[in-house]
Write a protein that holds these residues in place. Structure first.
Motif, PDB file in Angstrom:
ATOM      1  N   PRO A 151       0.805  -1.225   0.000  1.00 41.96           N
ATOM      2  CA  PRO A 151       0.000   0.000   0.000  1.00 41.96           C
ATOM      3  C   PRO A 151       0.839   1.276   0.000  1.00 41.96           C
ATOM      4  CG  PRO A 151      -0.899  -1.574   1.532  1.00 41.96           C
ATOM      5  CD  PRO A 151       0.376  -2.168   1.039  1.00 41.96           C
ATOM      6  N   ASN A 175       2.115   1.811  -3.369  1.00 44.09           N
ATOM      7  CA  ASN A 175       0.984   2.166  -4.211  1.00 44.09           C
ATOM      8  C   ASN A 175       0.690   3.656  -4.125  1.00 44.09           C
ATOM      9  OD1 ASN A 175      -1.253   1.371  -5.871  1.00 44.09           O
ATOM     10  ND2 ASN A 175      -2.525   1.828  -4.112  1.00 44.09           N
ATOM     11  N   LEU A 176       0.649   4.191  -2.904  1.00 42.03           N
ATOM     12  CA  LEU A 176       0.365   5.627  -2.732  1.00 42.03           C
ATOM     13  C   LEU A 176       1.427   6.470  -3.427  1.00 42.03           C
ATOM     14  CD1 LEU A 176      -0.861   5.935   0.956  1.00 42.03           C
ATOM     15  CD2 LEU A 176      -2.161   6.206  -1.135  1.00 42.03           C
ATOM     16  N   ILE A 236       0.825   6.514  -7.182  1.00 40.16           N
ATOM     17  CA  ILE A 236      -0.296   7.367  -7.600  1.00 40.16           C
ATOM     18  C   ILE A 236       0.187   8.804  -7.758  1.00 40.16           C
ATOM     19  CG2 ILE A 236      -2.501   8.328  -6.869  1.00 40.16           C
ATOM     20  CD1 ILE A 236      -3.122   5.751  -5.495  1.00 40.16           C
ATOM     21  N   ALA A 237       0.934   9.301  -6.762  1.00 40.27           N
ATOM     22  CA  ALA A 237       1.410  10.683  -6.819  1.00 40.27           C
ATOM     23  C   ALA A 237       2.488  10.838  -7.888  1.00 40.27           C
ATOM     24  CB  ALA A 237       1.944  11.100  -5.462  1.00 40.27           C
ATOM     25  N   THR A 288      -0.357   6.269 -12.781  1.00 39.06           N
ATOM     26  CA  THR A 288      -1.420   6.711 -11.872  1.00 39.06           C
ATOM     27  C   THR A 288      -2.630   5.794 -11.967  1.00 39.06           C
ATOM     28  OG1 THR A 288      -0.710   9.007 -11.949  1.00 39.06           O
ATOM     29  CG2 THR A 288      -2.976   8.604 -11.337  1.00 39.06           C
ATOM     30  N   VAL A 315      -4.015   3.485  -8.991  1.00 35.32           N
ATOM     31  CA  VAL A 315      -5.331   3.846  -8.451  1.00 35.32           C
ATOM     32  C   VAL A 315      -6.257   2.635  -8.479  1.00 35.32           C
ATOM     33  CG1 VAL A 315      -7.424   5.130  -9.014  1.00 35.32           C
ATOM     34  CG2 VAL A 315      -5.274   6.321  -8.840  1.00 35.32           C
ATOM     35  N   MET A 316      -6.229   1.881  -9.587  1.00 39.04           N
ATOM     36  CA  MET A 316      -7.117   0.721  -9.689  1.00 39.04           C
ATOM     37  C   MET A 316      -6.786  -0.316  -8.618  1.00 39.04           C
ATOM     38  SD  MET A 316      -9.302   1.316 -11.849  1.00 39.04           S
ATOM     39  CE  MET A 316      -9.577   2.662 -12.959  1.00 39.04           C
ATOM     40  N   GLY A 363      -5.220   0.249  -5.813  1.00 39.70           N
ATOM     41  CA  GLY A 363      -5.519   0.832  -4.506  1.00 39.70           C
ATOM     42  C   GLY A 363      -7.002   0.802  -4.183  1.00 39.70           C
ATOM     43  N   LEU A 364      -7.839   1.136  -5.183  1.00 40.10           N
ATOM     44  CA  LEU A 364      -9.285   1.127  -4.949  1.00 40.10           C
ATOM     45  C   LEU A 364      -9.754  -0.272  -4.593  1.00 40.10           C
ATOM     46  CD1 LEU A 364     -10.853   3.391  -7.725  1.00 40.10           C
ATOM     47  CD2 LEU A 364     -10.511   3.902  -5.334  1.00 40.10           C
ATOM     48  N   PHE A 399      -8.015  -2.746  -3.268  1.00 42.80           N
ATOM     49  CA  PHE A 399      -7.555  -3.113  -1.922  1.00 42.80           C
ATOM     50  C   PHE A 399      -8.366  -2.379  -0.861  1.00 42.80           C
ATOM     51  CE2 PHE A 399      -2.957  -4.640  -2.811  1.00 42.80           C
ATOM     52  CZ  PHE A 399      -3.496  -5.712  -3.469  1.00 42.80           C
ATOM     53  N   LEU A 441     -14.396  -3.909  -9.250  1.00 40.00           N
ATOM     54  CA  LEU A 441     -14.528  -2.921  -8.174  1.00 40.00           C
ATOM     55  C   LEU A 441     -15.944  -2.925  -7.606  1.00 40.00           C
ATOM     56  CD1 LEU A 441     -12.496   0.154  -9.427  1.00 40.00           C
ATOM     57  CD2 LEU A 441     -11.879  -1.505  -7.695  1.00 40.00           C
ATOM     58  N   PHE A 474      -6.537  10.923  -9.750  1.00 36.74           N
ATOM     59  CA  PHE A 474      -5.746  11.045  -8.520  1.00 36.74           C
ATOM     60  C   PHE A 474      -6.619  11.506  -7.361  1.00 36.74           C
ATOM     61  CE2 PHE A 474      -3.304  13.988  -5.843  1.00 36.74           C
ATOM     62  CZ  PHE A 474      -2.360  13.128  -5.318  1.00 36.74           C
ATOM     63  N   ALA A 478      -9.148   8.892  -6.179  1.00 33.84           N
ATOM     64  CA  ALA A 478      -8.526   7.833  -5.390  1.00 33.84           C
ATOM     65  C   ALA A 478      -8.208   8.338  -3.992  1.00 33.84           C
ATOM     66  CB  ALA A 478      -7.257   7.340  -6.077  1.00 33.84           C
ATOM     67  N   VAL A 496     -11.337   8.417  -1.916  1.00 39.03           N
ATOM     68  CA  VAL A 496     -11.779   7.081  -1.502  1.00 39.03           C
ATOM     69  C   VAL A 496     -10.911   6.582  -0.346  1.00 39.03           C
ATOM     70  CG1 VAL A 496     -11.885   4.671  -2.203  1.00 39.03           C
ATOM     71  CG2 VAL A 496     -12.804   6.418  -3.677  1.00 39.03           C
ATOM     72  N   PHE A 497      -9.589   6.829  -0.436  1.00 39.73           N
ATOM     73  CA  PHE A 497      -8.712   6.361   0.639  1.00 39.73           C
ATOM     74  C   PHE A 497      -9.013   7.092   1.939  1.00 39.73           C
ATOM     75  CE2 PHE A 497      -5.373   5.403  -2.793  1.00 39.73           C
ATOM     76  CZ  PHE A 497      -6.076   4.273  -3.135  1.00 39.73           C
ATOM     77  N   TRP A 543      -6.602   1.077   5.537  1.00 32.61           N
ATOM     78  CA  TRP A 543      -6.114  -0.093   4.799  1.00 32.61           C
ATOM     79  C   TRP A 543      -4.613   0.009   4.554  1.00 32.61           C
ATOM     80  CZ3 TRP A 543      -4.029   0.049  -0.222  1.00 32.61           C
ATOM     81  CH2 TRP A 543      -3.997   1.334  -0.771  1.00 32.61           C
TER      82      TRP A 543
END
Lengths: 176, 182
Positions: free
Chosen positions: A65, A68-69, A72-73, A121, A125-126, A128-129, A131, B68, B159, B162, B165-166, B172
């Motif tokens: 995770p 992953n973050l 994304i950035a 990204t 994101v996919m 991460g969403l 998870f 999803l 971005f 996401a 959502v987080f 998590w």
């Protein structure tokens, strides 16, 4: 599901193929259909398949995770950075002509970088969403049982052992 | 003429799947039906020669968003509540649908060469992108170079979505700390 040998073996064959196809779509987007958005989704689906078949813990082990973050950035930063590079080289924002001496080569490089940013990204994101939703405890069956139990205790007079004192006293009133 | 038959078949299929999804009360069925809707829509985009859009629709609509949605389904109840149809809601949706149909009649016909989309910047992209960008796929050169600012906006939207959502489903990313540690 992850005890089924057929699914395990087939996904072991499929996962690297899906990832390779994702990379192909990513870097061949200049020549054929494809690009960052589609490639990101295809690449992420390999990790989703891995997590679905082999369990969330294995999935999180492969693509952590925190990583992953950062991804994304980083994707957005690569995109924006390509734009700012154009500014620094005396061009406009997101002007790829000035990136290299030859404008057409500069366009190629710019498109490649930008598509890479989009792909990074979108892919992370996919993952991460998925998870974020799937690693929460499943409330579905639990909530459903609670709902039906509440429904029962409110309609029927017979008290269940788990009901609280308040509802029991209410039922007593109803009986009277 | 052959294409008309294919178009009509796909449109009828899309309508059937749409009606079935509305009629269906089990959310699992609704998710599977919306995935198959996306797949048929992707086939239709291929017929329209919009290969890139078809690719996206198949990968995003039929693939990942189905997964999803199934992951979301594990968090909520799996059956839709049966409710009587409210007359006000029915009137509003039928009215909005009629307005949309009215708007469709004002749109230029499909394959009309004098449509606004074909006379503005489109000819420049088709004529000059080979010399200016040098990328064989014009869709990519429009998306990444001519309209790069829009694509940057789309990436930032992905971005931001996401991140929100987080924020909502926090917890998590790290292992749960014990109370005395926190």
């Amino acid at each position: 599901m992850h005890d089924d040998p057929v699914i395990r073996v087939v996904s072991k064959v499929l996962i690297p193929t899906i990832m390779l196809f994702g990379l192909y779509v990513q870097f061949h987007g200049d020549y054929g259909p494809g690009g960052g958005f589609q490639a990101g989704v295809i690449f992420a689906s390999a990790f989703l398949l891995n997590a679905i078949v082999f369990g969330m813990n294995k999935g999180r082990h492969v693509w952590s995770p925190a990583f992953n973050l950062q991804c994304i950035a980083l994707g957005v930063l690569v995109y924006g950075g390509t734009g700012i590079a154009g500014l620094l080289l005396d061009g406009n924002f997101l002007d790829f002509n000035v990136l290299l001496a030859n404008p057409v080569a500069g366009q190629h490089l710019g498109i490649l970088l930008v598509e890479f940013g989009v792909g990074l990204t979108v892919a992370s994101v996919m993952v991460g969403l998925f998870f974020a939703f799937a690693s929460r405890p499943a409330h579905n069956r639990l909530m459903h049982q609670e709902d039906t139990r509440l429904l029962k205790s409110s309609t029927e007079a017979t008290a269940e052992p788990t009901t609280t004192g308040a509802s029991v006293s209410k039922k007593g009133e109803v009986k009277k | 003429m052959n294409f008309f038959v294919v178009d009509a078949f796909l449109m009828v299929l899309l309508t059937i799947i749409g009606v079935m999804a509305v009629k269906q009360h089990r959310l699992f069925g609704v998710i599977i039906l919306s995935g198959s809707y996306s797949l048929v829509a992707a086939t239709w985009f291929v017929v329209l020669d919009a290969v890139d859009v078809a690719f996206t629709e198949a990968a995003v609509g039929a693939g990942v968003s189905t997964v999803l949605a199934l992951a979301t389904l594990s968090q909520v109840r799996s059956n839709e509540k049966k409710r009587p149809i409210e007359p006000l809601a029915l009137t509003v949706s039928i009215g909005a649908g009629l307005l949309l149909l009215l708007a469709v009649m004002d749109m230029p016909l499909f394959k009309d060469p004098s449509a606004p989309v074909h006379v503005h910047v489109g000819p420049h992209y088709i004529g000059e992108s080979g010399a200016e960008i040098g990328v064989p796929n014009i869709v990519t050169s429009v998306l990444a170079s001519y309209r790069s600012f829009d694509t940057l906006g789309e990436t930032v939207v992905v971005f931001a979505a996401a991140v929100s959502v987080f924020l909502v489903l926090a917890g998590w990313t790290r292992k749960r700390k014990s109370k005395d540690e926190a």
